[in-house]
Motif scaffolding. Structure first.
Motif, PDB file in Angstrom:
ATOM      1  N   SER A 105     -17.684  19.947   8.100  1.00 38.97           N
ATOM      2  CA  SER A 105     -18.425  20.899   8.927  1.00 38.97           C
ATOM      3  C   SER A 105     -19.443  20.203   9.817  1.00 38.97           C
ATOM      4  CB  SER A 105     -19.108  21.933   8.034  1.00 38.97           C
ATOM      5  OG  SER A 105     -19.978  21.294   7.101  1.00 38.97           O
ATOM      6  N   LEU A 106     -20.120  19.205   9.261  1.00 39.11           N
ATOM      7  CA  LEU A 106     -21.094  18.422  10.028  1.00 39.11           C
ATOM      8  C   LEU A 106     -20.804  16.944   9.789  1.00 39.11           C
ATOM      9  CD1 LEU A 106     -24.371  20.427   9.283  1.00 39.11           C
ATOM     10  CD2 LEU A 106     -23.068  20.399  11.418  1.00 39.11           C
ATOM     11  N   PRO A 107     -19.863  16.357  10.525  1.00 36.95           N
ATOM     12  CA  PRO A 107     -19.488  14.960  10.267  1.00 36.95           C
ATOM     13  C   PRO A 107     -20.655  14.003  10.457  1.00 36.95           C
ATOM     14  CG  PRO A 107     -18.578  15.738  12.354  1.00 36.95           C
ATOM     15  CD  PRO A 107     -19.141  16.937  11.664  1.00 36.95           C
ATOM     16  N   ASP A 108     -20.874  13.161   9.448  1.00 39.28           N
ATOM     17  CA  ASP A 108     -21.944  12.165   9.529  1.00 39.28           C
ATOM     18  C   ASP A 108     -21.354  10.760   9.450  1.00 39.28           C
ATOM     19  OD1 ASP A 108     -21.086  12.236   6.954  1.00 39.28           O
ATOM     20  OD2 ASP A 108     -23.077  12.391   6.034  1.00 39.28           O
ATOM     21  N   CYS A 109     -20.159  10.588  10.065  1.00 40.69           N
ATOM     22  CA  CYS A 109     -19.470   9.302  10.024  1.00 40.69           C
ATOM     23  C   CYS A 109     -18.910   8.990  11.402  1.00 40.69           C
ATOM     24  CB  CYS A 109     -18.335   9.348   8.989  1.00 40.69           C
ATOM     25  SG  CYS A 109     -17.135  10.653   9.324  1.00 40.69           S
ATOM     26  N   ALA A 110     -18.333   7.801  11.517  1.00 42.36           N
ATOM     27  CA  ALA A 110     -17.816   7.340  12.815  1.00 42.36           C
ATOM     28  C   ALA A 110     -16.496   8.020  13.156  1.00 42.36           C
ATOM     29  CB  ALA A 110     -17.628   5.830  12.779  1.00 42.36           C
ATOM     30  N   LEU A 111     -16.179   8.019  14.445  1.00 39.90           N
ATOM     31  CA  LEU A 111     -14.860   8.457  14.871  1.00 39.90           C
ATOM     32  C   LEU A 111     -13.802   7.494  14.324  1.00 39.90           C
ATOM     33  CD1 LEU A 111     -15.577   9.404  18.598  1.00 39.90           C
ATOM     34  CD2 LEU A 111     -15.158  10.977  16.707  1.00 39.90           C
ATOM     35  N   SER A 112     -12.644   8.010  13.955  1.00 40.19           N
ATOM     36  CA  SER A 112     -11.591   7.187  13.361  1.00 40.19           C
ATOM     37  C   SER A 112     -10.713   6.564  14.440  1.00 40.19           C
ATOM     38  CB  SER A 112     -10.729   8.039  12.424  1.00 40.19           C
ATOM     39  OG  SER A 112      -9.630   7.296  11.948  1.00 40.19           O
ATOM     40  N   LYS A 113     -10.347   5.298  14.241  1.00 40.86           N
ATOM     41  CA  LYS A 113      -9.380   4.638  15.112  1.00 40.86           C
ATOM     42  C   LYS A 113      -7.945   4.930  14.674  1.00 40.86           C
ATOM     43  CE  LYS A 113     -12.507   0.828  16.273  1.00 40.86           C
ATOM     44  NZ  LYS A 113     -12.729  -0.645  16.225  1.00 40.86           N
ATOM     45  N   GLY A 114      -7.780   5.711  13.608  1.00 43.54           N
ATOM     46  CA  GLY A 114      -6.455   6.046  13.100  1.00 43.54           C
ATOM     47  C   GLY A 114      -6.276   5.524  11.696  1.00 43.54           C
ATOM     48  N   LEU A 115      -5.597   6.296  10.876  1.00 45.66           N
ATOM     49  CA  LEU A 115      -5.359   5.922   9.484  1.00 45.66           C
ATOM     50  C   LEU A 115      -3.948   5.378   9.328  1.00 45.66           C
ATOM     51  CD1 LEU A 115      -6.127   6.068   6.421  1.00 45.66           C
ATOM     52  CD2 LEU A 115      -5.140   8.370   6.429  1.00 45.66           C
ATOM     53  N   ASP A 116      -3.818   4.216   8.675  1.00 48.80           N
ATOM     54  CA  ASP A 116      -2.511   3.660   8.326  1.00 48.80           C
ATOM     55  C   ASP A 116      -2.209   4.000   6.873  1.00 48.80           C
ATOM     56  OD1 ASP A 116      -2.352   2.600  10.850  1.00 48.80           O
ATOM     57  OD2 ASP A 116      -2.844   0.556  10.255  1.00 48.80           O
ATOM     58  N   THR A 117      -1.063   4.581   6.635  1.00 48.02           N
ATOM     59  CA  THR A 117      -0.673   4.954   5.288  1.00 48.02           C
ATOM     60  C   THR A 117       0.836   4.807   5.158  1.00 48.02           C
ATOM     61  OG1 THR A 117      -0.882   6.680   3.597  1.00 48.02           O
ATOM     62  CG2 THR A 117      -0.462   7.420   5.845  1.00 48.02           C
ATOM     63  N   VAL A 118       1.393   5.209   4.025  1.00 44.87           N
ATOM     64  CA  VAL A 118       2.821   4.988   3.789  1.00 44.87           C
ATOM     65  C   VAL A 118       3.453   6.241   3.201  1.00 44.87           C
ATOM     66  CG1 VAL A 118       2.568   4.107   1.433  1.00 44.87           C
ATOM     67  CG2 VAL A 118       4.485   3.322   2.838  1.00 44.87           C
ATOM     68  N   LEU A 119       4.719   6.436   3.550  1.00 39.70           N
ATOM     69  CA  LEU A 119       5.547   7.472   2.963  1.00 39.70           C
ATOM     70  C   LEU A 119       6.827   6.825   2.450  1.00 39.70           C
ATOM     71  CD1 LEU A 119       5.229  10.408   5.541  1.00 39.70           C
ATOM     72  CD2 LEU A 119       4.658  10.524   3.119  1.00 39.70           C
ATOM     73  N   GLU A 120       7.427   7.442   1.451  1.00 39.60           N
ATOM     74  CA  GLU A 120       8.691   6.936   0.912  1.00 39.60           C
ATOM     75  C   GLU A 120       9.797   7.950   1.128  1.00 39.60           C
ATOM     76  OE1 GLU A 120       8.756   5.006  -2.985  1.00 39.60           O
ATOM     77  OE2 GLU A 120       6.565   5.165  -3.011  1.00 39.60           O
ATOM     78  N   THR A 121      11.017   7.440   1.173  1.00 44.29           N
ATOM     79  CA  THR A 121      12.194   8.285   1.205  1.00 44.29           C
ATOM     80  C   THR A 121      13.321   7.535   0.506  1.00 44.29           C
ATOM     81  OG1 THR A 121      13.619   9.649   2.622  1.00 44.29           O
ATOM     82  CG2 THR A 121      13.023   7.462   3.447  1.00 44.29           C
ATOM     83  N   THR A 122      14.485   8.131   0.442  1.00 49.43           N
ATOM     84  CA  THR A 122      15.640   7.520  -0.213  1.00 49.43           C
ATOM     85  C   THR A 122      16.737   7.289   0.811  1.00 49.43           C
ATOM     86  OG1 THR A 122      15.111   8.654  -2.279  1.00 49.43           O
ATOM     87  CG2 THR A 122      17.344   7.774  -2.054  1.00 49.43           C
ATOM     88  N   ALA A 123      17.325   6.093   0.776  1.00 50.91           N
ATOM     89  CA  ALA A 123      18.396   5.778   1.719  1.00 50.91           C
ATOM     90  C   ALA A 123      19.600   6.686   1.466  1.00 50.91           C
ATOM     91  CB  ALA A 123      18.799   4.314   1.590  1.00 50.91           C
ATOM     92  N   PRO A 124      20.224   7.178   2.529  1.00 52.09           N
ATOM     93  CA  PRO A 124      21.353   8.101   2.375  1.00 52.09           C
ATOM     94  C   PRO A 124      22.658   7.366   2.084  1.00 52.09           C
ATOM     95  CG  PRO A 124      20.909   7.737   4.689  1.00 52.09           C
ATOM     96  CD  PRO A 124      19.867   6.957   3.930  1.00 52.09           C
ATOM     97  N   ILE A 125      23.762   8.071   2.185  1.00 51.45           N
ATOM     98  CA  ILE A 125      25.077   7.469   1.964  1.00 51.45           C
ATOM     99  C   ILE A 125      25.336   6.396   3.009  1.00 51.45           C
ATOM    100  CG2 ILE A 125      26.007   9.567   0.900  1.00 51.45           C
ATOM    101  CD1 ILE A 125      27.379  10.182   3.575  1.00 51.45           C
ATOM    102  N   ALA A 126      26.234   5.458   2.689  1.00 48.27           N
ATOM    103  CA  ALA A 126      26.559   4.366   3.601  1.00 48.27           C
ATOM    104  C   ALA A 126      27.072   4.913   4.931  1.00 48.27           C
ATOM    105  CB  ALA A 126      27.611   3.455   2.962  1.00 48.27           C
ATOM    106  N   GLY A 127      26.610   4.308   6.009  1.00 43.29           N
ATOM    107  CA  GLY A 127      27.009   4.711   7.345  1.00 43.29           C
ATOM    108  C   GLY A 127      26.069   5.696   8.002  1.00 43.29           C
ATOM    109  N   LYS A 128      25.133   6.243   7.245  1.00 43.46           N
ATOM    110  CA  LYS A 128      24.186   7.201   7.801  1.00 43.46           C
ATOM    111  C   LYS A 128      22.874   6.484   8.131  1.00 43.46           C
ATOM    112  CE  LYS A 128      22.773  11.989   7.174  1.00 43.46           C
ATOM    113  NZ  LYS A 128      22.886  13.189   6.307  1.00 43.46           N
ATOM    114  N   ARG A 129      22.228   6.901   9.200  1.00 45.84           N
ATOM    115  CA  ARG A 129      21.012   6.236   9.666  1.00 45.84           C
ATOM    116  C   ARG A 129      19.801   7.158   9.512  1.00 45.84           C
ATOM    117  NH1 ARG A 129      19.979   1.759  12.800  1.00 45.84           N
ATOM    118  NH2 ARG A 129      22.210   1.466  13.262  1.00 45.84           N
TER     119      ARG A 129
END
Length: 244
Positions: free
Chosen positions: A103-127
């Motif tokens: 509501s009342l930010p008392d911090c610096a503006l962000s240059k962007g957050l780097d984070t990670v997500l996971e997924t599972t590789a599909p069947i062979a031949g699919k991208r």
């Protein structure tokens, strides 16, 4: 001149004290509610480790979200997941994030957050295509049939390079500020999927891990490694997410 009864000196002091007490209990900022922003933007989504363009079916695939637009450093990330669009030959994945602005930010503006997500590789031949919330495709991973082998070795401090079977590890130096892995004897249809390092027990000894994939024969336009015996050099990066 007589003062009105309501303004006689005996009553002024209590009224003034009450006014000052009320003023001291008020802040200079009015109350604000926090703000929820849904589906915030991101600069790019890239397969991790860098250069991991291929995977085996059912592999865990890491995707690093670069520059998530959280506005303020103290904004809270409430939710992060995938928005998925599937088709017979490809799956399109974009990060979907919800953030809460204070509501009342008392911090610096962000240059962007780097984070990670996971997924599972599909069947062979699919991208898998990774794209930003705005729809721009920034990387992809092709699932291929084959076998994978994980290798690991320890690298002692003080040595600038070390041989490990078919591979040579180059440690970072002042003139070569990157860690890298080189081989000149990859088989036809064989690749190094990725390589990482971590410090053993927090010391100077490095634990280096990498994975090779030997794919079933594929067209060289899709999988250049199938052109024949070949060499390769790739960066060895800090193991941020537990590869593989």
């Amino acid at each position: 001149m007589n003062l009105p009864h309501s303004l006689k000196p005996g009553l002024l002091a209590p009224l003034l004290a009450a006014f000052l007490l009320t003023a001291c209990n008020q802040t200079s900022w009015p109350d604000h509610d926090s703000t929820i922003i849904d589906n915030v933007g991101a600069d790019s989504v890239k397969a991790w480790p860098p250069g991991a363009r291929f995977a085996l079916p059912e592999d865990n695939v890491f995707a690093q979200v670069h520059g998530l637009h959280r506005v303020y450093e103290c904004a809270s990330l409430l939710e992060l997941g995938w928005t998925t669009v599937d088709s017979p030959g490809a799956t399109y994945l974009a990060p979907h994030a919800r953030i809460e602005l204070p509501s009342l930010p008392d911090c610096a503006l962000s240059k962007g957050l780097d984070t990670v997500l996971e997924t599972t590789a599909p069947i062979a031949g699919k991208r898998l295509y990774f794209r930003t919330p705005a729809g721009a495709v920034t990387d992809s991973v092709l699932s291929v049939a084959g076998t994978g082998v994980m290798e690991a070795f320890l690298h002692a401090p003080g040595d600038s390079l070390q041989a490990h079977n078919r591979f040579t590890f180059y440690d970072s130096t002042a003139g070569h500020p990157r860690r890298s892995l080189y081989t000149d004897s990859l088989e036809t249809c064989e690749i190094v999927q990725g390589a990482t390092w971590s410090r053993l027990h927090g010391g100077d000894t490095l634990s280096v891990r990498f994975r090779t994939i030997l794919a079933a024969p594929l067209d060289t336009a899709v999988f250049p490694a199938c052109a024949g015996l070949h060499s390769d050099t790739l960066d060895v990066v800090p193991d941020l997410y537990g590869y593989p």
